[in-house]
Design a protein around this motif. Structure first.
Motif, PDB file in Angstrom:
ATOM      1  N   GLY A   1      44.224  41.153  37.744  1.00 39.17           N
ATOM      2  CA  GLY A   1      44.966  40.404  36.750  1.00 39.17           C
ATOM      3  C   GLY A   1      44.197  39.258  36.134  1.00 39.17           C
ATOM      4  N   THR A   2      42.968  38.991  36.578  1.00 36.82           N
ATOM      5  CA  THR A   2      42.183  37.880  36.028  1.00 36.82           C
ATOM      6  C   THR A   2      40.972  38.383  35.269  1.00 36.82           C
ATOM      7  OG1 THR A   2      40.774  37.689  37.974  1.00 36.82           O
ATOM      8  CG2 THR A   2      42.851  36.470  37.997  1.00 36.82           C
ATOM      9  N   GLY A   3      40.586  39.634  35.459  1.00 41.47           N
ATOM     10  CA  GLY A   3      39.374  40.143  34.846  1.00 41.47           C
ATOM     11  C   GLY A   3      38.132  39.730  35.595  1.00 41.47           C
ATOM     12  N   LEU A   4      38.267  39.161  36.807  1.00 45.29           N
ATOM     13  CA  LEU A   4      37.121  38.685  37.563  1.00 45.29           C
ATOM     14  C   LEU A   4      37.004  39.413  38.889  1.00 45.29           C
ATOM     15  CD1 LEU A   4      37.502  34.809  37.118  1.00 45.29           C
ATOM     16  CD2 LEU A   4      36.318  36.423  35.628  1.00 45.29           C
ATOM     17  N   SER A   5      35.775  39.661  39.286  1.00 45.28           N
ATOM     18  CA  SER A   5      35.542  40.177  40.627  1.00 45.28           C
ATOM     19  C   SER A   5      35.620  39.030  41.620  1.00 45.28           C
ATOM     20  CB  SER A   5      34.157  40.826  40.707  1.00 45.28           C
ATOM     21  OG  SER A   5      33.141  39.837  40.572  1.00 45.28           O
ATOM     22  N   ASP A   6      35.613  39.350  42.903  1.00 45.65           N
ATOM     23  CA  ASP A   6      35.627  38.302  43.927  1.00 45.65           C
ATOM     24  C   ASP A   6      34.426  37.383  43.778  1.00 45.65           C
ATOM     25  OD1 ASP A   6      37.932  39.345  44.970  1.00 45.65           O
ATOM     26  OD2 ASP A   6      36.924  40.501  46.550  1.00 45.65           O
ATOM     27  N   PHE A   7      33.263  37.969  43.479  1.00 42.81           N
ATOM     28  CA  PHE A   7      32.063  37.149  43.339  1.00 42.81           C
ATOM     29  C   PHE A   7      32.158  36.245  42.110  1.00 42.81           C
ATOM     30  CE2 PHE A   7      27.677  36.291  42.046  1.00 42.81           C
ATOM     31  CZ  PHE A   7      27.152  35.810  43.239  1.00 42.81           C
TER      32      PHE A   7
END
Length: 335
Positions: free
Chosen positions: A272-278
């Protein structure tokens, strides 16, 4: 009797035609004696006796009180029991087939010491030989296939060749984890095929910038190109434990920094954010750590890589500065 037994509907459960006919006889005539059934079936007494013993062992026939009379088990209960027994047998057989590595090692020993000494690393020449070896490795994979493939699109021929192998592995329970370029999602047939794989259980992540190319099978064999920019030049197939372990470690690092691709209706962004964990870790770091050198050191990457991620995050957030990026990220609940 031959016409009656032609169907043998219970053969899939490991029940012979004669055993099925005897069971059906007792369904029609419960509580009867087995003494003269061989006469009714026009069959040798010894064959019938052996079949009766097996039907008792399978739980399809049981005593009906005294005098040696027999009753049949209820068909629903009987088939449930047969199904369970058959599935256990098939599962054991499947394990024996898939755990046959010792056979390969024994056959390889027949090649002599020269072949064994050179079996740690093998050079493959030409696309046809590489494809044939990939087919073999995928066919015999039991647990896991890892891949990093920086293609920008898959041709219809690539998809047609890959589909049966990929689906076969997934049906057998082999875990497939793959990292591909985000640009590959711009090609509709490629994106559709990746969604198809995800729908069947594959795990796929996308990355903005990858140059590595690798395939790892069961953490036992790793395939890497001689020249990542020109795969037609050939490839190296490594089976040396230390070398394969290093390639797996590189894969895990690339996997950690990639974004999950979840399938239908998704564009490769995750959670939902467009970001990976890294990327989230980089975002937190750039908003809380003063110097890039310190942030890169905390995350275990080079300063150049860290700054590239920061630039990508600024673009994703539509921010002109890091301070503005921090405000926008907090407004969206990203940090």
């Amino acid at each position: 009797m031959g016409a009656q037994l032609a169907g043998n509907e219970m053969s899939v459960f490991g029940v012979s035609p004669l055993e099925e006919e005897i069971y059906r006889h007792f369904l029609r005539n419960p509580g009867t004696s087995p003494d003269d059934i061989h006469l009714l079936l026009h069959c040798e007494r010894e064959r019938v006796r052996h079949s009766l013993d097996r039907l008792r062992g399978l739980g399809l026939l049981h005593p009906a009180g005294g005098d040696g009379l027999l009753d049949p088990a209820d068909p629903e209960i009987a088939l449930a029991r047969l199904t369970d027994t058959r599935l256990r047998a098939l599962h054991q057989e499947l394990r024996r087939v898939t755990q046959s590595r010792h056979v390969i090692n024994g056959l390889r020993a027949e090649q002599g010491p020269r072949a064994q000494a050179g079996s740690g690393i093998e050079q493959l020449e030409g696309l046809e030989q590489i494809r044939d070896r990939i087919d073999d490795l995928a066919f015999f994979a039991r647990d896991e296939i890892l891949s990093v493939e920086p293609y920008t699109r898959l041709s219809p021929e690539n998809i047609a060749r890959s589909r049966p192998l990929d689906h076969r592995c997934l049906r057998r329970g082999v875990e497939i984890r793959s990292v591909v370029l985000r640009r590959a999602l711009d090609d509709t047939p490629t994106a559709d095929y990746l969604r198809e794989l995800v729908a069947h259980g594959a795990k796929i992540r996308v990355a903005r910038d990858i140059t590595e190319r690798m395939l790892v099978y069961d953490r036992r064999a790793a395939l890497v190109p001689l020249d990542p920019a020109d795969t037609a030049r050939g490839a190296l197939l490594a089976r040396k434990r230390g070398l394969v372990a290093n390639i797996v470690a590189l894969f895990e690092k690339i996997w950690q920094q990639a974004v999950e691709f979840t399938g239908p209706g998704e564009d490769g962004d995750g959670a939902g954010t467009g970001l990976s964990d890294f990327e989230r870790r980089v975002l937190v770091s750039m908003c809380s750590v003063g110097k890039d050198e310190a942030g890169a050191r905390d995350l275990g990457v080079s300063v150049r890589t860290y700054r590239r991620y920061v630039a990508d995050l600024l673009q994703t957030l539509g921010a002109a500065s890091r301070a503005q990026a921090a405000l926008l990220a907090r407004e969206r609940g990203w940090i």
